[in-house]
Motif scaffolding. Structure first.
Motif, PDB file in Angstrom:
ATOM      1  N   SER A   1       5.688  42.390  47.364  1.00  0.00           N
ATOM      2  CA  SER A   1       7.025  42.810  46.943  1.00  0.00           C
ATOM      3  C   SER A   1       7.996  42.636  48.097  1.00  0.00           C
ATOM      4  CB  SER A   1       7.009  44.280  46.508  1.00  0.00           C
ATOM      5  OG  SER A   1       6.170  44.452  45.393  1.00  0.00           O
ATOM      6  N   ILE A   2       9.151  42.047  47.800  1.00  0.00           N
ATOM      7  CA  ILE A   2      10.195  41.838  48.802  1.00  0.00           C
ATOM      8  C   ILE A   2      11.436  42.605  48.363  1.00  0.00           C
ATOM      9  CG2 ILE A   2      11.653  40.118  49.965  1.00  0.00           C
ATOM     10  CD1 ILE A   2       8.734  39.747  50.667  1.00  0.00           C
ATOM     11  N   THR A   3      11.973  43.432  49.247  1.00  0.00           N
ATOM     12  CA  THR A   3      13.178  44.202  48.921  1.00  0.00           C
ATOM     13  C   THR A   3      14.427  43.334  49.125  1.00  0.00           C
ATOM     14  OG1 THR A   3      13.482  45.029  51.174  1.00  0.00           O
ATOM     15  CG2 THR A   3      12.072  46.336  49.691  1.00  0.00           C
ATOM     16  N   TYR A   4      15.555  43.823  48.623  1.00  0.00           N
ATOM     17  CA  TYR A   4      16.815  43.108  48.818  1.00  0.00           C
ATOM     18  C   TYR A   4      17.151  43.031  50.310  1.00  0.00           C
ATOM     19  CZ  TYR A   4      17.870  42.984  43.846  1.00  0.00           C
ATOM     20  OH  TYR A   4      17.832  42.713  42.505  1.00  0.00           O
ATOM     21  N   GLY A   5      16.812  44.091  51.050  1.00  0.00           N
ATOM     22  CA  GLY A   5      17.055  44.088  52.491  1.00  0.00           C
ATOM     23  C   GLY A   5      16.267  43.010  53.204  1.00  0.00           C
ATOM     24  N   GLU A   6      14.983  42.887  52.846  1.00  0.00           N
ATOM     25  CA  GLU A   6      14.120  41.862  53.451  1.00  0.00           C
ATOM     26  C   GLU A   6      14.576  40.461  53.068  1.00  0.00           C
ATOM     27  OE1 GLU A   6       9.781  44.094  53.688  1.00  0.00           O
ATOM     28  OE2 GLU A   6      10.525  43.428  51.728  1.00  0.00           O
ATOM     29  N   LEU A   7      14.944  40.301  51.792  1.00  0.00           N
ATOM     30  CA  LEU A   7      15.409  38.997  51.316  1.00  0.00           C
ATOM     31  C   LEU A   7      16.658  38.568  52.076  1.00  0.00           C
ATOM     32  CD1 LEU A   7      15.420  36.609  49.320  1.00  0.00           C
ATOM     33  CD2 LEU A   7      16.608  38.080  47.692  1.00  0.00           C
TER      34      LEU A   7
ATOM     35  N   LEU B   1      27.277  50.625  30.557  1.00  0.00           N
ATOM     36  CA  LEU B   1      27.037  49.401  31.312  1.00  0.00           C
ATOM     37  C   LEU B   1      26.939  49.726  32.795  1.00  0.00           C
ATOM     38  CD1 LEU B   1      29.602  47.035  29.553  1.00  0.00           C
ATOM     39  CD2 LEU B   1      27.165  47.237  29.103  1.00  0.00           C
ATOM     40  N   LEU B   2      26.152  48.988  33.498  1.00  0.00           N
ATOM     41  CA  LEU B   2      25.986  49.176  34.930  1.00  0.00           C
ATOM     42  C   LEU B   2      27.263  48.747  35.653  1.00  0.00           C
ATOM     43  CD1 LEU B   2      23.955  49.835  37.228  1.00  0.00           C
ATOM     44  CD2 LEU B   2      23.378  47.418  37.244  1.00  0.00           C
ATOM     45  N   GLU B   3      27.741  49.597  36.536  1.00  0.00           N
ATOM     46  CA  GLU B   3      28.926  49.260  37.330  1.00  0.00           C
ATOM     47  C   GLU B   3      28.539  48.272  38.426  1.00  0.00           C
ATOM     48  OE1 GLU B   3      32.168  50.113  37.045  1.00  0.00           O
ATOM     49  OE2 GLU B   3      31.703  51.120  35.162  1.00  0.00           O
ATOM     50  N   VAL B   4      29.221  47.163  38.500  1.00  0.00           N
ATOM     51  CA  VAL B   4      28.909  46.121  39.482  1.00  0.00           C
ATOM     52  C   VAL B   4      30.153  45.850  40.332  1.00  0.00           C
ATOM     53  CG1 VAL B   4      28.161  43.741  39.815  1.00  0.00           C
ATOM     54  CG2 VAL B   4      27.248  45.066  37.911  1.00  0.00           C
ATOM     55  N   ALA B   5      29.962  45.859  41.647  1.00  0.00           N
ATOM     56  CA  ALA B   5      31.078  45.567  42.550  1.00  0.00           C
ATOM     57  C   ALA B   5      31.464  44.101  42.418  1.00  0.00           C
ATOM     58  CB  ALA B   5      30.680  45.874  43.986  1.00  0.00           C
ATOM     59  N   PRO B   6      32.756  43.794  42.421  1.00  0.00           N
ATOM     60  CA  PRO B   6      33.174  42.382  42.295  1.00  0.00           C
ATOM     61  C   PRO B   6      32.830  41.586  43.558  1.00  0.00           C
ATOM     62  CG  PRO B   6      35.068  43.794  42.697  1.00  0.00           C
ATOM     63  CD  PRO B   6      33.892  44.704  42.532  1.00  0.00           C
ATOM     64  N   PHE B   7      32.506  40.317  43.371  1.00  0.00           N
ATOM     65  CA  PHE B   7      32.248  39.428  44.506  1.00  0.00           C
ATOM     66  C   PHE B   7      32.683  38.023  44.120  1.00  0.00           C
ATOM     67  CE2 PHE B   7      28.397  39.609  41.970  1.00  0.00           C
ATOM     68  CZ  PHE B   7      28.070  38.278  41.807  1.00  0.00           C
ATOM     69  N   ASP B   8      33.033  37.219  45.116  1.00  0.00           N
ATOM     70  CA  ASP B   8      33.519  35.875  44.803  1.00  0.00           C
ATOM     71  C   ASP B   8      32.685  34.764  45.433  1.00  0.00           C
ATOM     72  OD1 ASP B   8      34.230  36.251  47.391  1.00  0.00           O
ATOM     73  OD2 ASP B   8      36.385  36.043  47.097  1.00  0.00           O
TER      74      ASP B   8
ATOM     75  N   LEU C   1      26.204  42.747  49.390  1.00  0.00           N
ATOM     76  CA  LEU C   1      26.334  43.928  48.533  1.00  0.00           C
ATOM     77  C   LEU C   1      24.966  44.424  48.066  1.00  0.00           C
ATOM     78  CD1 LEU C   1      29.395  42.913  46.329  1.00  0.00           C
ATOM     79  CD2 LEU C   1      29.308  44.819  47.947  1.00  0.00           C
ATOM     80  N   ALA C   2      24.083  43.497  47.736  1.00  0.00           N
ATOM     81  CA  ALA C   2      22.734  43.867  47.297  1.00  0.00           C
ATOM     82  C   ALA C   2      21.987  44.591  48.413  1.00  0.00           C
ATOM     83  CB  ALA C   2      21.966  42.623  46.859  1.00  0.00           C
ATOM     84  N   ARG C   3      22.147  44.106  49.652  1.00  0.00           N
ATOM     85  CA  ARG C   3      21.482  44.741  50.791  1.00  0.00           C
ATOM     86  C   ARG C   3      22.041  46.150  51.025  1.00  0.00           C
ATOM     87  NH1 ARG C   3      20.504  41.588  56.192  1.00  0.00           N
ATOM     88  NH2 ARG C   3      22.490  40.661  55.628  1.00  0.00           N
ATOM     89  N   GLU C   4      23.368  46.287  50.932  1.00  0.00           N
ATOM     90  CA  GLU C   4      24.009  47.576  51.197  1.00  0.00           C
ATOM     91  C   GLU C   4      23.749  48.607  50.105  1.00  0.00           C
ATOM     92  OE1 GLU C   4      28.096  46.519  51.651  1.00  0.00           O
ATOM     93  OE2 GLU C   4      27.827  45.694  53.675  1.00  0.00           O
ATOM     94  N   GLU C   5      23.768  48.152  48.849  1.00  0.00           N
ATOM     95  CA  GLU C   5      23.674  49.094  47.736  1.00  0.00           C
ATOM     96  C   GLU C   5      22.258  49.307  47.213  1.00  0.00           C
ATOM     97  OE1 GLU C   5      26.439  47.857  44.751  1.00  0.00           O
ATOM     98  OE2 GLU C   5      28.147  47.940  46.123  1.00  0.00           O
ATOM     99  N   ALA C   6      21.376  48.344  47.437  1.00  0.00           N
ATOM    100  CA  ALA C   6      20.013  48.465  46.908  1.00  0.00           C
ATOM    101  C   ALA C   6      18.997  47.884  47.878  1.00  0.00           C
ATOM    102  CB  ALA C   6      19.927  47.759  45.563  1.00  0.00           C
ATOM    103  N   GLY C   7      19.232  48.086  49.176  1.00  0.00           N
ATOM    104  CA  GLY C   7      18.400  47.468  50.208  1.00  0.00           C
ATOM    105  C   GLY C   7      16.913  47.719  50.090  1.00  0.00           C
ATOM    106  N   ASP C   8      16.525  48.924  49.616  1.00  0.00           N
ATOM    107  CA  ASP C   8      15.106  49.270  49.513  1.00  0.00           C
ATOM    108  C   ASP C   8      14.513  48.976  48.142  1.00  0.00           C
ATOM    109  OD1 ASP C   8      15.043  50.164  52.162  1.00  0.00           O
ATOM    110  OD2 ASP C   8      15.706  52.179  51.592  1.00  0.00           O
TER     111      ASP C   8
END
Length: 199
Positions: free
Chosen positions: A70-76, A34-41, A49-56
């Motif tokens: 195409s829009i990246t997580y960083g751009e979003l 399973l994909l490891e996902v950082a907890p968030f509330d 977290l999406a920008r930091e871990e998968a920004g591109d």
């Protein structure tokens, strides 16, 4: 002749408690990683977290004028920050924001901006008669409404009937078409980007 079920059907117990017959349960049973996902509330943390871990990495793809964008997580995340900043300059704190129109990238940014703030988002069915749309806006206490250009005439002509709406923003309006009554989405986004750059 009795038909044999698929491997997936065989792996699901008919008497399993509610919630166990899920994809997650099947994956765990088959011992797939399973994909490891950082907890968030909250939504803002998730976007950060999406920008930091998968920004591109690509977050959204959509068609515009026949071409796929195409829009990246960083751009979003940057667009959400800019839109939120722009809205906070228009009014003190983001309260209730309504959005009406076709599904689009701009629509997504409005939803995410409201969900990332302390505000409330009010998605309104675009098929409703305008009298009903106005009723929803007034009763919800909506202060800002985003809409497709197909609603431009209705909003312009009925602006006085929208007692709580202070800001009207059209998604497809070009900068030179903006008026005192209706703002351009692109101009609002640029306003937020400039404010963020200035600090």
């Amino acid at each position: 002749m009795k038909r044999q079920g698929s491997a997936l059907q065989k792996s699901i117990r008919k008497d399993a408690p509610f919630g166990q017959n899920t994809t997650m349960a099947i994956l765990q049973k088959k011992k797939l990683p399973l994909l490891e996902v950082a907890p968030f509330d909250n939504f803002r943390t998730m976007l950060t977290l999406a920008r930091e871990e998968a920004g591109d990495s690509i977050a959204v793809k959509y068609k515009e004028k026949g071409a796929v964008r195409s829009i990246t997580y960083g751009e979003l995340a940057s667009n959400v920050d800019a839109l939120g900043t722009a809205l906070s300059t228009l009014e003190e704190g983001l309260s209730a924001v309504a959005v009406i129109g076709d599904n689009s990238y701009r629509y997504i940014t409005v939803l995410m901006t409201a969900l990332s703030s302390n505000g409330v988002v009010i998605p309104i069915d675009k098929e409703l008669p305008f009298a009903e749309i106005a009723n929803i806006l007034n009763h919800s206490g909506c202060t800002t409404v985003f809409f497709d250009k197909t609603f431009l005439e209705s909003f312009t002509e009925n602006a006085k009937a929208l007692t709580t709406v202070k800001n009207m923003v059209c998604f497809q309006l070009k900068d030179h078409e903006a008026t005192e009554k209706v703002l351009s989405y692109n101009a609002l986004l640029e306003l937020g980007q400039e404010a963020l750059q200035e600090g």
